[in-house]
Design a protein around this motif. Structure first.
Motif, PDB file in Angstrom:
ATOM      1  N   GLY A  66      -0.370  -1.419  77.608  1.00 15.65           N
ATOM      2  CA  GLY A  66       0.735  -2.100  76.940  1.00 15.65           C
ATOM      3  C   GLY A  66       0.268  -2.890  75.731  1.00 15.65           C
ATOM      4  O   GLY A  66       0.918  -2.899  74.687  1.00 15.65           O
ATOM      5  N   ALA A  67      -0.878  -3.572  75.875  1.00 17.22           N
ATOM      6  CA  ALA A  67      -1.414  -4.353  74.753  1.00 17.22           C
ATOM      7  C   ALA A  67      -1.784  -3.448  73.584  1.00 17.22           C
ATOM      8  O   ALA A  67      -1.506  -3.758  72.422  1.00 17.22           O
ATOM      9  CB  ALA A  67      -2.628  -5.152  75.220  1.00 17.22           C
ATOM     10  N   LEU A  68      -2.427  -2.300  73.880  1.00 20.51           N
ATOM     11  CA  LEU A  68      -2.807  -1.359  72.831  1.00 20.51           C
ATOM     12  C   LEU A  68      -1.583  -0.857  72.059  1.00 20.51           C
ATOM     13  O   LEU A  68      -1.568  -0.833  70.827  1.00 20.51           O
ATOM     14  CB  LEU A  68      -3.559  -0.178  73.421  1.00 20.51           C
ATOM     15  N   ILE A  69      -0.537  -0.452  72.784  1.00 18.44           N
ATOM     16  CA  ILE A  69       0.671   0.070  72.131  1.00 18.44           C
ATOM     17  C   ILE A  69       1.332  -1.011  71.282  1.00 18.44           C
ATOM     18  O   ILE A  69       1.763  -0.756  70.146  1.00 18.44           O
ATOM     19  CB  ILE A  69       1.650   0.606  73.190  1.00 18.44           C
ATOM     20  N   SER A  70       1.406  -2.228  71.803  1.00 18.55           N
ATOM     21  CA  SER A  70       2.048  -3.324  71.062  1.00 18.55           C
ATOM     22  C   SER A  70       1.339  -3.587  69.743  1.00 18.55           C
ATOM     23  O   SER A  70       1.975  -3.710  68.690  1.00 18.55           O
ATOM     24  CB  SER A  70       2.058  -4.588  71.920  1.00 18.55           C
ATOM     25  N   TYR A  71       0.023  -3.676  69.782  1.00 19.94           N
ATOM     26  CA  TYR A  71      -0.730  -3.957  68.553  1.00 19.94           C
ATOM     27  C   TYR A  71      -0.651  -2.791  67.573  1.00 19.94           C
ATOM     28  O   TYR A  71      -0.623  -3.003  66.351  1.00 19.94           O
ATOM     29  CB  TYR A  71      -2.187  -4.276  68.895  1.00 19.94           C
ATOM     30  N   MET A 177     -16.081 -13.338  56.387  1.00 24.09           N
ATOM     31  CA  MET A 177     -17.251 -12.506  56.665  1.00 24.09           C
ATOM     32  C   MET A 177     -17.827 -12.828  58.039  1.00 24.09           C
ATOM     33  O   MET A 177     -18.181 -11.917  58.824  1.00 24.09           O
ATOM     34  CB  MET A 177     -18.319 -12.736  55.590  1.00 24.09           C
ATOM     35  N   ILE A 178     -17.893 -14.115  58.379  1.00 27.35           N
ATOM     36  CA  ILE A 178     -18.422 -14.521  59.686  1.00 27.35           C
ATOM     37  C   ILE A 178     -17.559 -13.954  60.807  1.00 27.35           C
ATOM     38  O   ILE A 178     -18.061 -13.434  61.811  1.00 27.35           O
ATOM     39  CB  ILE A 178     -18.490 -16.059  59.774  1.00 27.35           C
ATOM     40  N   LYS A 179     -16.235 -14.039  60.624  1.00 26.55           N
ATOM     41  CA  LYS A 179     -15.327 -13.540  61.658  1.00 26.55           C
ATOM     42  C   LYS A 179     -15.438 -12.028  61.815  1.00 26.55           C
ATOM     43  O   LYS A 179     -15.455 -11.507  62.939  1.00 26.55           O
ATOM     44  CB  LYS A 179     -13.892 -13.942  61.315  1.00 26.55           C
ATOM     45  N   VAL A 180     -15.512 -11.316  60.703  1.00 27.41           N
ATOM     46  CA  VAL A 180     -15.599  -9.858  60.755  1.00 27.41           C
ATOM     47  C   VAL A 180     -16.889  -9.419  61.439  1.00 27.41           C
ATOM     48  O   VAL A 180     -16.885  -8.511  62.290  1.00 27.41           O
ATOM     49  CB  VAL A 180     -15.508  -9.268  59.330  1.00 27.41           C
ATOM     50  N   ILE A 181     -17.997 -10.055  61.093  1.00 25.35           N
ATOM     51  CA  ILE A 181     -19.284  -9.701  61.706  1.00 25.35           C
ATOM     52  C   ILE A 181     -19.244  -9.960  63.212  1.00 25.35           C
ATOM     53  O   ILE A 181     -19.767  -9.172  64.004  1.00 25.35           O
ATOM     54  CB  ILE A 181     -20.424 -10.486  61.035  1.00 25.35           C
ATOM     55  N   THR A 182     -18.593 -11.071  63.602  1.00 26.97           N
ATOM     56  CA  THR A 182     -18.480 -11.381  65.035  1.00 26.97           C
ATOM     57  C   THR A 182     -17.694 -10.309  65.771  1.00 26.97           C
ATOM     58  O   THR A 182     -18.078  -9.884  66.873  1.00 26.97           O
ATOM     59  CB  THR A 182     -17.803 -12.748  65.230  1.00 26.97           C
ATOM     60  N   VAL A 183     -16.580  -9.852  65.182  1.00 27.31           N
ATOM     61  CA  VAL A 183     -15.768  -8.813  65.820  1.00 27.31           C
ATOM     62  C   VAL A 183     -16.558  -7.510  65.939  1.00 27.31           C
ATOM     63  O   VAL A 183     -16.534  -6.847  66.982  1.00 27.31           O
ATOM     64  CB  VAL A 183     -14.463  -8.581  65.033  1.00 27.31           C
ATOM     65  N   ILE A 184     -17.255  -7.135  64.860  1.00 21.02           N
ATOM     66  CA  ILE A 184     -18.063  -5.901  64.890  1.00 21.02           C
ATOM     67  C   ILE A 184     -19.143  -6.004  65.964  1.00 21.02           C
ATOM     68  O   ILE A 184     -19.388  -5.056  66.730  1.00 21.02           O
ATOM     69  CB  ILE A 184     -18.692  -5.640  63.508  1.00 21.02           C
ATOM     70  N   LEU A 185     -19.804  -7.168  66.034  1.00 23.49           N
ATOM     71  CA  LEU A 185     -20.851  -7.374  67.037  1.00 23.49           C
ATOM     72  C   LEU A 185     -20.269  -7.277  68.443  1.00 23.49           C
ATOM     73  O   LEU A 185     -20.864  -6.662  69.341  1.00 23.49           O
ATOM     74  CB  LEU A 185     -21.504  -8.739  66.814  1.00 23.49           C
ATOM     75  N   PHE A 186     -19.081  -7.869  68.641  1.00 23.19           N
ATOM     76  CA  PHE A 186     -18.429  -7.820  69.956  1.00 23.19           C
ATOM     77  C   PHE A 186     -18.106  -6.389  70.362  1.00 23.19           C
ATOM     78  O   PHE A 186     -18.338  -5.980  71.508  1.00 23.19           O
ATOM     79  CB  PHE A 186     -17.154  -8.659  69.937  1.00 23.19           C
ATOM     80  N   ILE A 187     -17.550  -5.615  69.445  1.00 25.59           N
ATOM     81  CA  ILE A 187     -17.193  -4.225  69.752  1.00 25.59           C
ATOM     82  C   ILE A 187     -18.448  -3.428  70.124  1.00 25.59           C
ATOM     83  O   ILE A 187     -18.449  -2.658  71.092  1.00 25.59           O
ATOM     84  CB  ILE A 187     -16.461  -3.588  68.552  1.00 25.59           C
ATOM     85  N   PHE A 188     -19.512  -3.626  69.358  1.00 20.68           N
ATOM     86  CA  PHE A 188     -20.768  -2.919  69.621  1.00 20.68           C
ATOM     87  C   PHE A 188     -21.331  -3.296  70.983  1.00 20.68           C
ATOM     88  O   PHE A 188     -21.688  -2.425  71.802  1.00 20.68           O
ATOM     89  CB  PHE A 188     -21.772  -3.248  68.510  1.00 20.68           C
ATOM     90  N   PHE A 267     -10.140  -3.289  63.829  1.00 15.00           N
ATOM     91  CA  PHE A 267     -10.727  -4.426  64.531  1.00 15.00           C
ATOM     92  C   PHE A 267      -9.897  -4.798  65.753  1.00 15.00           C
ATOM     93  O   PHE A 267     -10.423  -4.972  66.855  1.00 15.00           O
ATOM     94  CB  PHE A 267     -10.837  -5.635  63.602  1.00 15.00           C
ATOM     95  N   TYR A 268      -8.587  -4.937  65.560  1.00 12.71           N
ATOM     96  CA  TYR A 268      -7.733  -5.383  66.659  1.00 12.71           C
ATOM     97  C   TYR A 268      -7.650  -4.346  67.767  1.00 12.71           C
ATOM     98  O   TYR A 268      -7.794  -4.663  68.949  1.00 12.71           O
ATOM     99  CB  TYR A 268      -6.327  -5.717  66.140  1.00 12.71           C
ATOM    100  N   VAL A 269      -7.366  -3.099  67.394  1.00  9.57           N
ATOM    101  CA  VAL A 269      -7.191  -2.057  68.406  1.00  9.57           C
ATOM    102  C   VAL A 269      -8.486  -1.826  69.176  1.00  9.57           C
ATOM    103  O   VAL A 269      -8.485  -1.739  70.417  1.00  9.57           O
ATOM    104  CB  VAL A 269      -6.697  -0.754  67.755  1.00  9.57           C
ATOM    105  N   LEU A 270      -9.601  -1.744  68.456  1.00 10.94           N
ATOM    106  CA  LEU A 270     -10.872  -1.544  69.142  1.00 10.94           C
ATOM    107  C   LEU A 270     -11.231  -2.744  70.009  1.00 10.94           C
ATOM    108  O   LEU A 270     -11.738  -2.590  71.127  1.00 10.94           O
ATOM    109  CB  LEU A 270     -11.990  -1.281  68.130  1.00 10.94           C
ATOM    110  N   ALA A 271     -10.972  -3.955  69.499  1.00  9.20           N
ATOM    111  CA  ALA A 271     -11.280  -5.156  70.277  1.00  9.20           C
ATOM    112  C   ALA A 271     -10.442  -5.205  71.554  1.00  9.20           C
ATOM    113  O   ALA A 271     -10.961  -5.507  72.636  1.00  9.20           O
ATOM    114  CB  ALA A 271     -11.041  -6.400  69.433  1.00  9.20           C
TER     115      ALA A 271
END
Length: 528
Positions: A66-71, A177-188, A267-271
């Protein structure tokens, strides 16, 4: 502000057909924002506590599916809205542009209502962010009064906006930039945890968390995350606000819109996907206090790797998020107020700017209003403050609906006046479906965001209903009062003004593009 070359007196013409946009060289706003600034401003405006802290709650409410479809659905809607804004902003790059577009292509009363609605939304957001910042700082310094941190954070945000628009752009660039790097690191890290490559103990998680509760709470859960996703994406429209101060709007704005949509959606969907894979929807950690950094899905994921300081790391990232959001709120609100003054819909004194191109008085007035709203927050759960928060949040959706509707009128007038579509530096995708879809869905979200107040266990929650729906009546009141006082009318399609403030291709100033060849310009272009 226009300075008469003969007598050096300030002379601003507020005639409806002769409002000169900031593109005129006599105006003091500076075009100091490069493509990388615009891209990261929009990305930074949407990646915030809604993702770092709220993503887990979204899965708890609607399940991972449900969360994936909503986003995904809200992301598509935002793309169409941004595409509409991009077409207008590249043709008429005006700082704080929404009220000007509404005034020219729909009705001056709509421009007045949208302008003040948007200004209020961001001015109140300043109070929300400095309050959140104080909570973040108390994680490390619990004995220091929260108001001390709030004042310090407000001073930092004000200082970043006082220097120049380029200073604001640089600060927002690095915050984002800090936020984007954090999201990429989290996904990885999340993917490695899921396949069992790392973690204590190492185990293959796979998709077992999707095997139950995929669509938890059914339609009600889906609707609740629709609202959360919508609030999370708010801020993407900052590209339109900043267009008037972009060095090359006809190139930078479309580039930012294209890049922002795919990257934010990615970022959002993958996260959300990674969170859903790592933690079951009924995990009690996802239902914890949304202000508690220790229950953030990001913190949980990093802790699974053995990173003992995960809470401190995420708290630092969230502090950056707060500064970024507050910085953007102060910038956006001051430019909208400045533009309202140019249009004769706010005191003329607010058009004054510094030699660096900063609308000083508009900035200070906005910061002052933010302080007043912050003082109300000291009362904790006071009804008025809750109403202010809801009014601020819903106003973002009202703005999106307004942008989509204005663009529909913009294109109809453009075609009616037999202007060639080839002159549009950027054309909105799937017109007219795009703006109609975005406007319709946004209105449905506005109407549905108080759904839970009518379905509570104790019957209708009257206070929650008022808090949820206080925004639209205020907006309608602004529109009707201005329309009654000024006796405005809907602008006929053949009379819509497409020329005032337009930068024709053959008249564009030769601009310095060395920024794109600099080291950090190359890095950001390659990564983002």
């Amino acid at each position: 502000m226009i300075e008469n070359q003969d007598d050096h007196h300030v002379n601003v013409d507020f005639d409806e057909r002769n409002v000169v946009a900031e593109t005129n060289e006599n105006f003091d706003l500076k075009r100091g924002l490069q493509a990388r600034h615009l891209t990261m401003i929009a990305i930074g405006g949407t990646i915030g506590t809604g993702l770092f802290l709220g993503s887990g709650a979204s899965i708890a409410q609607a399940g991972p599916g449900g969360a994936l479809i909503s986003y995904l659905v809200i992301g598509v809607m935002v793309f169409f809205m941004m595409s509409s804004l991009g077409e207008m902003a590249t043709y008429l790059p005006i700082s704080g542009s929404f009220n000007t577009y509404a005034k020219r292509f729909v009705d001056p009363a709509l421009g007045f209502a949208l302008g003040w609605n948007y200004w209020y939304s961001w001015a109140t957001t300043i109070a929300l962010e400095i309050t959140a910042g104080a909570i973040v700082m108390q994680f490390w310094f619990p004995d220091v009064p929260s108001w001390v941190w709030s004042l310090i954070l407000l001073f930092i945000m004000l200082s970043l906006n006082l220097f120049s628009v380029k200073g604001y752009g640089e600060a927002e660039y690095w915050f984002a930039m800090i936020k984007v790097i954090t999201v990429i690191l989290f996904i990885f890290v999340g993917i490695l945890l899921d396949i069992g490559a790392i973690g204590k103990p190492k185990e293959y998680i796979g998709s077992k968390n999707f095997d139950h509760g995929t669509f938890h709470n059914g339609f009600k859960g889906l609707l609740s995350v629709f609202l959360v996703a919508g609030f999370s994406f708010q801020g993407t429209e900052l590209v339109g606000i900043a267009a008037g101060e972009s060095a090359r709007p006809e190139k930078n704005v479309p580039k930012a819109i294209k890049q922002v949509f795919w990257r934010i959606l990615l970022f959002y969907v993958l996260a959300i996907l990674v969170v859903g894979l790592l933690v079951a929807y009924d995990n009690p950690n996802l239902l914890g206090n949304s202000q508690d950094v220790s229950v953030s899905p990001f913190t949980l994921a990093f802790k699974l790797t053995g990173f003992v300081s995960a809470s401190h790391f995420m708290n630092a990232v969230i502090l950056t998020t707060v500064l970024s959001a507050g910085n953007s709120a102060l910038y956006a609100a001051s430019r909208v107020l400045y533009n309202l003054a140019l249009e004769g819909q706010a005191p003329q004194i607010l058009t004054r700017v510094t030699k660096n191109g900063v609308p000083l008085l508009s900035l200070l007035v906005t910061a002052f209003i933010g302080c007043l709203a912050f003082l109300m927050s000291l009362y904790g759960e006071g009804k008025v403050y809750i109403w202010l928060i809801n009014l601020s949040g819903v106003s973002g959706f009202i703005q999106w609906a307004g942008i989509s509707f204005i663009h529909w009128r913009f294109r109809r007038a453009y075609v009616a006046q037999e202007r060639p579509l080839e002159e549009l530096a950027y054309r909105a995708k799937l017109y007219p479906f795009g703006p109609i879809f975005a406007c319709t869905l946004t209105i449905l979200v506005i109407l549905g965001q108080g759904y839970s107040a009518f379905t509570s266990e104790n019957g209708v929650d009257a206070q929650a209903v008022v808090a949820a729906y206080i925004g639209p009546p205020v907006f309608i009141a602004l529109f009707l009062v201005y329309k009654f006082v000024k006796k405005t009318k809907i602008v006929p399609l053949l009379e819509c003004d497409f020329d005032t403030g337009r930068r024709k291709l053959e008249e564009k100033v030769v601009l310095d593009i060395e920024e794109e060849t600099k080291f950090w310009g190359k890095i950001s272009k390659a990564l983002f």
